[in-house]
Design a protein around this motif. Sequence first.
Motif, PDB file in Angstrom:
ATOM      1  N   THR A 159       0.840  -1.201   0.000  1.00 20.70           N
ATOM      2  CA  THR A 159       0.000   0.000   0.000  1.00 20.70           C
ATOM      3  C   THR A 159       0.867   1.240   0.000  1.00 20.70           C
ATOM      4  O   THR A 159       2.088   1.176   0.054  1.00 20.70           O
ATOM      5  CB  THR A 159      -0.920   0.020   1.242  1.00 20.70           C
ATOM      6  OG1 THR A 159      -0.106   0.075   2.398  1.00 20.70           O
ATOM      7  CG2 THR A 159      -1.804  -1.186   1.288  1.00 20.70           C
ATOM      8  N   MET A 160       0.212   2.369  -0.007  1.00 19.58           N
ATOM      9  CA  MET A 160       0.920   3.639  -0.045  1.00 19.58           C
ATOM     10  C   MET A 160       1.782   3.847   1.200  1.00 19.58           C
ATOM     11  O   MET A 160       2.825   4.484   1.140  1.00 19.58           O
ATOM     12  CB  MET A 160      -0.103   4.782  -0.165  1.00 19.58           C
ATOM     13  CG  MET A 160       0.520   6.148  -0.311  1.00 19.58           C
ATOM     14  SD  MET A 160      -0.656   7.427  -0.739  1.00 19.58           S
ATOM     15  CE  MET A 160      -1.451   7.705   0.814  1.00 19.58           C
ATOM     16  N   PHE A 161       1.369   3.308   2.341  1.00 20.59           N
ATOM     17  CA  PHE A 161       2.089   3.527   3.587  1.00 20.59           C
ATOM     18  C   PHE A 161       2.930   2.326   4.019  1.00 20.59           C
ATOM     19  O   PHE A 161       3.440   2.299   5.120  1.00 20.59           O
ATOM     20  CB  PHE A 161       1.118   3.904   4.710  1.00 20.59           C
ATOM     21  CG  PHE A 161       0.414   5.190   4.431  1.00 20.59           C
ATOM     22  CD1 PHE A 161       1.094   6.395   4.485  1.00 20.59           C
ATOM     23  CD2 PHE A 161      -0.928   5.201   4.102  1.00 20.59           C
ATOM     24  CE1 PHE A 161       0.450   7.592   4.220  1.00 20.59           C
ATOM     25  CE2 PHE A 161      -1.572   6.387   3.843  1.00 20.59           C
ATOM     26  CZ  PHE A 161      -0.890   7.594   3.900  1.00 20.59           C
ATOM     27  N   GLY A 162       3.042   1.330   3.213  1.00 20.24           N
ATOM     28  CA  GLY A 162       3.927   0.210   3.505  1.00 20.24           C
ATOM     29  C   GLY A 162       3.357  -0.801   4.476  1.00 20.24           C
ATOM     30  O   GLY A 162       4.085  -1.400   5.254  1.00 20.24           O
ATOM     31  N   GLY A 163       2.080  -1.005   4.483  1.00 17.07           N
ATOM     32  CA  GLY A 163       1.472  -2.015   5.342  1.00 17.07           C
ATOM     33  C   GLY A 163       0.955  -1.447   6.654  1.00 17.07           C
ATOM     34  O   GLY A 163       0.828  -0.236   6.838  1.00 17.07           O
ATOM     35  N   PRO A 164       0.655  -2.346   7.591  1.00 14.62           N
ATOM     36  CA  PRO A 164       0.038  -1.908   8.846  1.00 14.62           C
ATOM     37  C   PRO A 164       0.938  -1.005   9.703  1.00 14.62           C
ATOM     38  O   PRO A 164       0.451  -0.096  10.363  1.00 14.62           O
ATOM     39  CB  PRO A 164      -0.273  -3.201   9.594  1.00 14.62           C
ATOM     40  CG  PRO A 164       0.289  -4.311   8.796  1.00 14.62           C
ATOM     41  CD  PRO A 164       0.764  -3.785   7.496  1.00 14.62           C
ATOM     42  N   ILE A 165       2.228  -1.212   9.665  1.00 19.70           N
ATOM     43  CA  ILE A 165       3.143  -0.375  10.448  1.00 19.70           C
ATOM     44  C   ILE A 165       3.104   1.064   9.923  1.00 19.70           C
ATOM     45  O   ILE A 165       3.118   2.030  10.685  1.00 19.70           O
ATOM     46  CB  ILE A 165       4.587  -0.933  10.409  1.00 19.70           C
ATOM     47  CG1 ILE A 165       4.653  -2.345  10.962  1.00 19.70           C
ATOM     48  CG2 ILE A 165       5.548  -0.008  11.131  1.00 19.70           C
ATOM     49  CD1 ILE A 165       4.394  -2.439  12.442  1.00 19.70           C
ATOM     50  N   GLY A 166       3.040   1.196   8.611  1.00 16.73           N
ATOM     51  CA  GLY A 166       2.964   2.517   7.990  1.00 16.73           C
ATOM     52  C   GLY A 166       1.698   3.254   8.395  1.00 16.73           C
ATOM     53  O   GLY A 166       1.708   4.465   8.654  1.00 16.73           O
ATOM     54  N   TRP A 167       0.586   2.537   8.444  1.00 15.35           N
ATOM     55  CA  TRP A 167      -0.679   3.163   8.852  1.00 15.35           C
ATOM     56  C   TRP A 167      -0.615   3.618  10.309  1.00 15.35           C
ATOM     57  O   TRP A 167      -1.109   4.692  10.654  1.00 15.35           O
ATOM     58  CB  TRP A 167      -1.846   2.183   8.655  1.00 15.35           C
ATOM     59  CG  TRP A 167      -2.307   2.132   7.228  1.00 15.35           C
ATOM     60  CD1 TRP A 167      -2.065   1.145   6.333  1.00 15.35           C
ATOM     61  CD2 TRP A 167      -3.045   3.133   6.544  1.00 15.35           C
ATOM     62  NE1 TRP A 167      -2.613   1.459   5.114  1.00 15.35           N
ATOM     63  CE2 TRP A 167      -3.238   2.683   5.228  1.00 15.35           C
ATOM     64  CE3 TRP A 167      -3.579   4.361   6.911  1.00 15.35           C
ATOM     65  CZ2 TRP A 167      -3.930   3.414   4.276  1.00 15.35           C
ATOM     66  CZ3 TRP A 167      -4.276   5.093   5.956  1.00 15.35           C
ATOM     67  CH2 TRP A 167      -4.442   4.619   4.660  1.00 15.35           C
ATOM     68  N   ILE A 168      -0.031   2.803  11.159  1.00 12.19           N
ATOM     69  CA  ILE A 168       0.079   3.170  12.574  1.00 12.19           C
ATOM     70  C   ILE A 168       0.935   4.423  12.714  1.00 12.19           C
ATOM     71  O   ILE A 168       0.571   5.363  13.432  1.00 12.19           O
ATOM     72  CB  ILE A 168       0.650   1.997  13.395  1.00 12.19           C
ATOM     73  CG1 ILE A 168      -0.357   0.857  13.443  1.00 12.19           C
ATOM     74  CG2 ILE A 168       1.029   2.451  14.803  1.00 12.19           C
ATOM     75  CD1 ILE A 168       0.164  -0.428  14.032  1.00 12.19           C
ATOM     76  N   LEU A 169       2.063   4.464  12.015  1.00 11.30           N
ATOM     77  CA  LEU A 169       2.920   5.655  12.055  1.00 11.30           C
ATOM     78  C   LEU A 169       2.195   6.885  11.493  1.00 11.30           C
ATOM     79  O   LEU A 169       2.350   7.985  11.998  1.00 11.30           O
ATOM     80  CB  LEU A 169       4.220   5.401  11.298  1.00 11.30           C
ATOM     81  CG  LEU A 169       5.174   4.408  11.945  1.00 11.30           C
ATOM     82  CD1 LEU A 169       6.356   4.152  11.023  1.00 11.30           C
ATOM     83  CD2 LEU A 169       5.632   4.908  13.299  1.00 11.30           C
ATOM     84  N   TYR A 170       1.396   6.676  10.453  1.00 14.64           N
ATOM     85  CA  TYR A 170       0.620   7.762   9.866  1.00 14.64           C
ATOM     86  C   TYR A 170      -0.356   8.357  10.886  1.00 14.64           C
ATOM     87  O   TYR A 170      -0.453   9.579  11.036  1.00 14.64           O
ATOM     88  CB  TYR A 170      -0.117   7.248   8.632  1.00 14.64           C
ATOM     89  CG  TYR A 170      -1.018   8.255   7.972  1.00 14.64           C
ATOM     90  CD1 TYR A 170      -0.490   9.333   7.276  1.00 14.64           C
ATOM     91  CD2 TYR A 170      -2.403   8.120   8.036  1.00 14.64           C
ATOM     92  CE1 TYR A 170      -1.310  10.254   6.668  1.00 14.64           C
ATOM     93  CE2 TYR A 170      -3.231   9.043   7.434  1.00 14.64           C
ATOM     94  CZ  TYR A 170      -2.690  10.107   6.747  1.00 14.64           C
ATOM     95  OH  TYR A 170      -3.502  11.026   6.153  1.00 14.64           O
ATOM     96  N   PHE A 171      -1.084   7.499  11.609  1.00 16.74           N
ATOM     97  CA  PHE A 171      -2.047   7.983  12.600  1.00 16.74           C
ATOM     98  C   PHE A 171      -1.352   8.626  13.804  1.00 16.74           C
ATOM     99  O   PHE A 171      -1.835   9.605  14.354  1.00 16.74           O
ATOM    100  CB  PHE A 171      -2.994   6.859  13.043  1.00 16.74           C
ATOM    101  CG  PHE A 171      -4.044   6.562  12.013  1.00 16.74           C
ATOM    102  CD1 PHE A 171      -4.987   7.518  11.655  1.00 16.74           C
ATOM    103  CD2 PHE A 171      -4.070   5.334  11.379  1.00 16.74           C
ATOM    104  CE1 PHE A 171      -5.950   7.251  10.702  1.00 16.74           C
ATOM    105  CE2 PHE A 171      -5.029   5.062  10.423  1.00 16.74           C
ATOM    106  CZ  PHE A 171      -5.979   6.024  10.072  1.00 16.74           C
TER     107      PHE A 171
END
Length: 95
Positions: free
Chosen positions: A3-15
């Motif tokens: 995905t655009m944010f590199g998976g679940p870790i990317g989403w957590i860092l985004y939030f």
Amino acid sequence: MDTMFGGPIGWILYFVFLFGLMYFIAFRPQKKEKKRHQELMASIAVGDTVLTTSGFYGVIIDMTDDTVIVEFGSNKNCRIPMQKSAIVQVEKPEA
């Protein structure tokens, strides 16, 4: 499935980043302003010249816990009780 944010870790860092940004833009300035207003309310004393939220300058002539009586202008008959929270600026009398 990259995905655009590199998976679940990317989403957590985004939030986490978004929450941190909201903290510094919204919550922190509000806390600082509330603290400044509390310090202002604690420094109020009889004889201080104050500016009210309605734009009137007056002198505090009496105080209780949450109310002040403010005298406006040079007319000694113009005394109005108001809440302390209606005061936005305080000028201490010169010694």
